[in-house]
Motif scaffolding. Structure first.
Motif, PDB file in Angstrom:
ATOM      1  N   UNK A 184       0.365  -1.261  -4.363  1.00  0.00           N
ATOM      2  CA  UNK A 184       1.079  -2.338  -5.057  1.00  0.00           C
ATOM      3  C   UNK A 184       0.870  -2.277  -6.567  1.00  0.00           C
ATOM      4  N   UNK A 185      -0.231  -1.674  -6.994  1.00  0.00           N
ATOM      5  CA  UNK A 185      -0.471  -1.508  -8.418  1.00  0.00           C
ATOM      6  C   UNK A 185       0.063  -0.166  -8.913  1.00  0.00           C
ATOM      7  N   UNK A 186       0.122   0.805  -8.034  1.00  0.00           N
ATOM      8  CA  UNK A 186       0.624   2.115  -8.421  1.00  0.00           C
ATOM      9  C   UNK A 186       2.131   2.064  -8.642  1.00  0.00           C
ATOM     10  N   UNK A 187       2.852   1.334  -7.768  1.00  0.00           N
ATOM     11  CA  UNK A 187       4.298   1.167  -7.917  1.00  0.00           C
ATOM     12  C   UNK A 187       4.557  -0.217  -8.501  1.00  0.00           C
ATOM     13  N   UNK A 188       5.191  -0.247  -9.667  1.00  0.00           N
ATOM     14  CA  UNK A 188       5.377  -1.513 -10.380  1.00  0.00           C
ATOM     15  C   UNK A 188       6.795  -2.054 -10.285  1.00  0.00           C
TER      16      UNK A 188
END
Length: 478
Positions: free
Chosen positions: A56-60
């Motif tokens: 969830x933090x890697x894909x914004x």
């Protein structure tokens, strides 16, 4: 005295056979190699690893995050894997129950008539079942009680079988994690491909407008007798060629949308996205860490490791088949020829306890075959583990090199686009002043279009390479 010697001789023979039965064939077992290089080729030795970043933090992109959330809930392959986990969990429960005592309650009823001129019949004829009460003929029998059976796990055969089932359960969990990692990566790469196709479609539409204006200018020049009909036809052909590419791109957009919908477990529907942000996307900087971290981060490596643990335990289970097994059985209850007498204690009490020990003496080929097969599967598991680790390392090394080379490629492609845009402007100006041939305009427009296509394709490959190295390092499932 003679009977006693015969009994002792038989006992010694049985003991010798039992000892002989315990001998197991000698096997050559293969051990796995867990050694990996200290670092990835061309990468610094640094333990900082991008897999610590949750997906969830890697894909914004919020639209991409929403698609992944839907897929994690509805994807059929993932849900099938979840059922496989439940099957493995039930197998662990079944194996656990095998080395615990089996206890049950039961009731039985029957009737028997013994022939008069047999030992049971003659006995019943001459023995009263109660004082001054003859034995009923036929004789009914009613029983109620509890029974138990327990195989004493002397050689840890059953316990090792339970541990092997537990290891396979953990392997199924890691298989689910690997499915999650691949699912997230596949949705992300398809999503970036969709954004790239949208931008390529926009480029085509812009070029159609430019080529349409150029065609109008050529027709005016033809009317003024400055060019021939050949130039008009060549410009028309270029317009039709670009329109054909437009339809091909539109078809690819439909197929990519439906691929994403399939991964999300739903029927075709429009994919919400913002294609205007594609050119602003910058590939994330990736910290690969060290190869040894793959053993903990990659779900497929962890799955292969658990399958290896299970295979080694299977060999121990197969070896235990050569040893004697001890089973204890017992029952306690009440029995009588009338239901009303079942509660008469202690006369109706039924009690039995027995133990038996058995060892394979003859026809051990079947046991040997199982033993050899278990060892062969253990060897297969070793090779599979080593292959999985090697494949993980190569995947990461390939993607790291890909990221580096694509970064350089994108820089060169951007310069190419700039140069061809300027060439297109110059060629149009020279053509209008009759200082350049129309073919130079056509070739320059075609090259400019292809270079813009290639630039978008390279940007998509950069984004996908970042996703792939994140997946290859074992990210996305935690």
């Amino acid at each position: 005295m003679l009977k006693r010697r015969i009994y002792q001789g038989l006992s010694a023979a049985v003991l010798a056979l039992a000892v002989g039965a315990c001998k197991t064939p000698t096997l050559v077992q293969k051990n796995e190699n867990r050694t990996v290089p200290a670092s990835f080729t061309g990468s610094p030795t640094d333990s900082t690893n991008v897999t610590r970043v949750p997906w969830r933090e890697f894909f914004t992109d919020p639209n991409l995050v929403a698609l992944i959330d839907t897929a994690l809930e509805r994807n059929q392959e993932l849900n099938i894997t979840l059922q496989e986990i439940d099957i493995a969990r039930q197998e662990v429960r079944a194996r656990k129950g095998e080395y615990l005592p089996t206890v049950g309650l039961g009731a039985a009823a029957g009737v028997e008539k013994a022939a008069r001129y047999t030992l049971p019949g003659a006995t019943e004829e001459n023995v009263d079942i109660k004082p001054e009460r003859r034995t009923p003929d036929p004789l009914t029998d009613f029983q109620v009680g509890a029974y138990a059976s327990w195989e004493v796990d002397i050689w840890h055969k059953l316990r090792n079988a339970k541990k092997a089932a537990a290891a396979r359960y953990l392997a199924s969990v890691e298989g689910k994690n690997f499915t999650v990692t691949n699912l997230i990566a596949e949705i992300a790469t398809s999503y970036y491909e969709l954004l790239a196709l949208d931008n390529q479609l926009a480029i085509i539409q812009q070029n159609l407008q430019i080529q349409g204006n150029a065609l109008k200018g050529v027709r005016l020049q033809k009317d003024a007798a400055r060019v021939t009909e050949l130039a008009v036809r060549r410009f028309e052909a270029q317009v039709h060629n670009t329109q054909a590419k437009q339809f091909l791109i539109q078809q690819r957009i439909v197929e990519t949308e439906n691929r994403i919908n399939f991964l999300a477990g739903r029927y075709p529907q429009p994919i919400v996205r913002n294609d205007a942000t594609f050119n602003e996307l910058v590939p994330k900087a990736v910290q690969a860490g060290i190869p040894a971290q793959l053993l903990q981060n990659r779900p497929d490596v962890r799955q292969a490791e658990q399958n290896l643990v299970a295979a080694k335990l299977d060999v121990q289970v197969a070896r235990a088949n050569f040893y004697p097994s001890l089973r204890i059985t017992g029952a306690v209850g009440s029995a009588a020829f009338q239901p009303g007498l079942l509660a008469t204690l202690p006369e109706s009490v039924l009690l039995s306890v027995a133990g038996d020990i058995a060892a394979p003496l003859i026809n051990k080929n079947g046991i040997k075959a199982l033993y050899y097969s278990a060892n062969a599967r253990q060897t297969q598991a070793v090779y599979n583990y080593e292959r999985t680790v090697l494949n993980a390392y190569i995947e990461v090394a390939n993607q790291l090199a890909n990221i580096n080379n694509l970064e350089k490629t994108y820089g060169e492609k951007a310069k190419e686009v700039q140069a061809l845009d300027e060439s297109s402007t110059i060629s149009n100006s020279l053509f209008r002043s009759a200082r350049a041939d129309y073919t130079e305009v056509l070739f320059t427009q075609r090259d400019a279009l292809e270079s813009k296509f290639d630039l978008v394709e390279t940007k998509m490959q950069q984004l996908n390479a970042t996703v792939n190295v994140y997946r290859a390092l074992g990210g996305g499932w935690k």
